[in-house]
Scaffold this active site. Sequence first.
Site, short mmCIF file in Angstrom:
data_model
loop_
_atom_site.label_atom_id
_atom_site.label_comp_id
_atom_site.label_asym_id
_atom_site.label_seq_id
_atom_site.Cartn_x
_atom_site.Cartn_y
_atom_site.Cartn_z
N PRO A 320 0.79 -1.30 0.14
CA PRO A 320 0.02 0.16 -0.03
C PRO A 320 0.83 1.38 -0.07
CG PRO A 320 0.01 -0.89 1.91
CD PRO A 320 0.77 -1.89 1.25
N TYR A 367 -3.91 12.80 -14.45
CA TYR A 367 -5.06 11.51 -14.70
C TYR A 367 -6.17 12.40 -14.51
CZ TYR A 367 -0.68 9.43 -12.20
OH TYR A 367 0.31 8.62 -11.99
N CYS A 394 1.87 28.92 -16.21
CA CYS A 394 1.42 29.27 -17.33
C CYS A 394 0.75 28.09 -18.30
CB CYS A 394 2.66 29.94 -18.38
SG CYS A 394 3.09 31.47 -17.39
N GLU A 395 -0.45 27.85 -17.81
CA GLU A 395 -0.93 26.47 -18.70
C GLU A 395 -2.48 26.25 -18.20
OE1 GLU A 395 1.36 23.80 -19.87
OE2 GLU A 395 -0.65 22.82 -20.49
N TYR A 424 2.03 11.24 -3.86
CA TYR A 424 2.00 11.79 -5.33
C TYR A 424 1.65 13.10 -5.38
CZ TYR A 424 1.51 6.60 -5.59
OH TYR A 424 1.73 5.15 -5.44
C1 LIG Z 1 2.73 2.46 -7.13
C2 LIG Z 1 2.82 1.18 -6.83
C3 LIG Z 1 2.47 0.60 -5.59
C4 LIG Z 1 1.54 1.60 -4.51
O1 LIG Z 1 0.40 1.86 -5.45
P1 LIG Z 1 -0.63 3.01 -4.08
O2 LIG Z 1 -1.81 3.20 -5.37
O3 LIG Z 1 0.07 3.93 -4.06
O4 LIG Z 1 -1.05 1.89 -3.18
C5 LIG Z 1 2.64 -0.50 -5.08
N1 LIG Z 1 3.28 -1.41 -5.79
C6 LIG Z 1 3.83 -0.93 -7.01
C7 LIG Z 1 4.80 -2.17 -7.71
C8 LIG Z 1 3.65 0.20 -7.42
O5 LIG Z 1 4.24 0.38 -8.63
#
Ligand SMILES: *Cc1c(COP(=O)(O)O)cnc(C)c1O
Length: 466
Positions: A320, A367, A394-395, A424
């Site tokens: 996670p 996204y 500027c976008e 993120y």
């Molecule tokens: C990004 C990623 C995660 C975590 O994804 P979340 O949406 O932040 O839980 C876990 N494993 C791998 C391999 C990833 O690339």
Amino acid sequence: MSHTHVAGSIHADVASAAPHWLAVPTDVNALLPRLWSRNVAKNDSGELTIAGLTATGIAERVGTCAYVVDEDDLRARAREFADAFTGWGVYYAGKSLLCKAVARWVTEEGLGLDVCTGGELAVALAAGVDPERIGLHGNNKSSEEITSALRAGVGRIIVDSDDEITRLIKIGEELDVEPTLMVRVTTGVEAHTHEYISTAHEDQKFGFSIAGGQAEAALRRIHDHPRLRLVGIHSHIGSQIFDADGFEVAARRTLRLHAQFAQETGVELPELDLGGGFGIAYTSQDTPSTPQQLADALNRIVTAECAALGVQVPHLSIEPGRSISGPAAFALYRVGTVKRVLLDGGASRLYVAVDGGMSDNIRTALYAAEYSATLASRRSDAPPALARVVGKHCEGGDIVVRDEFLPADIGPGDLLAVPAAGAYSRSMASNYNHVPRPPMVSVKDGTITTLIRRETIDDLLALDVG
Ligand SMILES: *Cc1c(COP(=O)(O)O)cnc(C)c1O
């Protein structure tokens, strides 16, 4: 529902231009608790507070914009995963938010840590994380990254390509070590989420395809090589997933491969990783599962499938990221300008511009992610107005929150907080338009600590050596 007294406005139905899921709030000052970390509230003056501090006080201390993380909340989310997934390995996905303090918090709460570059590995090691509890991901790991990981003694490397296997053999020989490996497979599961964050359908860069036979070939190649230690299969189907069905299909296909490998080689691989991607609440339309609900669902799926295939349940793990770091932090901005833009049909939209934008949160532009926001520095008696929070870049696509109801009197100087900004946001931040990246501060029991300091113009100029 109509507010004919919106200050200075044409009075059309305030909701007419809002997306279907966004309800006009009965109290535009109110917080929706599931979007916020556990120590966030509003005080009698309507100021946002976190663990004994006001947003106003934090802004005075550290400036805006800033990411504000609730240490207790992040730790508690990590602990809830560790407790719910007893007997499993839980690896925090560092790419969602990584600095030394966060690496320490999650490992102190019992988790391992996933990194996917040499940079992330360096942060984890600088934080003092036990290398044995680190996993290294990445679809294009360089020889330098593999060397650093093997020298440090990371617990596992998740292999993503044939070229990488060749590299691992060579570097393993040079260093005289036997790398411990998992094989990242693609299961053909298309998670029900935005295309760019669905990673297990076939036409993308990650992993070895099960359907195409490459996954089996990679397992055999590693298994047959005396220098490489194969421990299991790894699958990650995407991110911001709410529906257990995707994990069910992925687990079934992964375990079928696991059982087939056992049949052909006589070896039941000891481990299996089902990845991360558990969804969180960014807006009122999101209803995430608890770690316990996820654990119950995944345990049921894996146990049933292993029984059906006649194999033992391997040691399981998950990864996670956002479900630990995401809800634990908000972004704090100051409003600079407000414009009322008239829309077709007589409605209007407030464009509320803040002192940040796509450089500190690219997810909306990248996204089409949805976010929420609240006025953080005062209570307002004004009616709700449909607003769009935009940045200073500027976008035209520089949007932080596409749709939200904010008080119609919001104006320059007000503070605005955006929840679920822990994941993120800082980790994907850029210097677009030469905007220095914001600091990450943590708050606990009335005390504020800078985890990552604010970048300065001097930092940016220091790179410019031409
Ligand atoms: C990004 C990623 C995660 C975590 O994804 P979340 O949406 O932040 O839980 C876990 N494993 C791998 C391999 C990833 O690339």
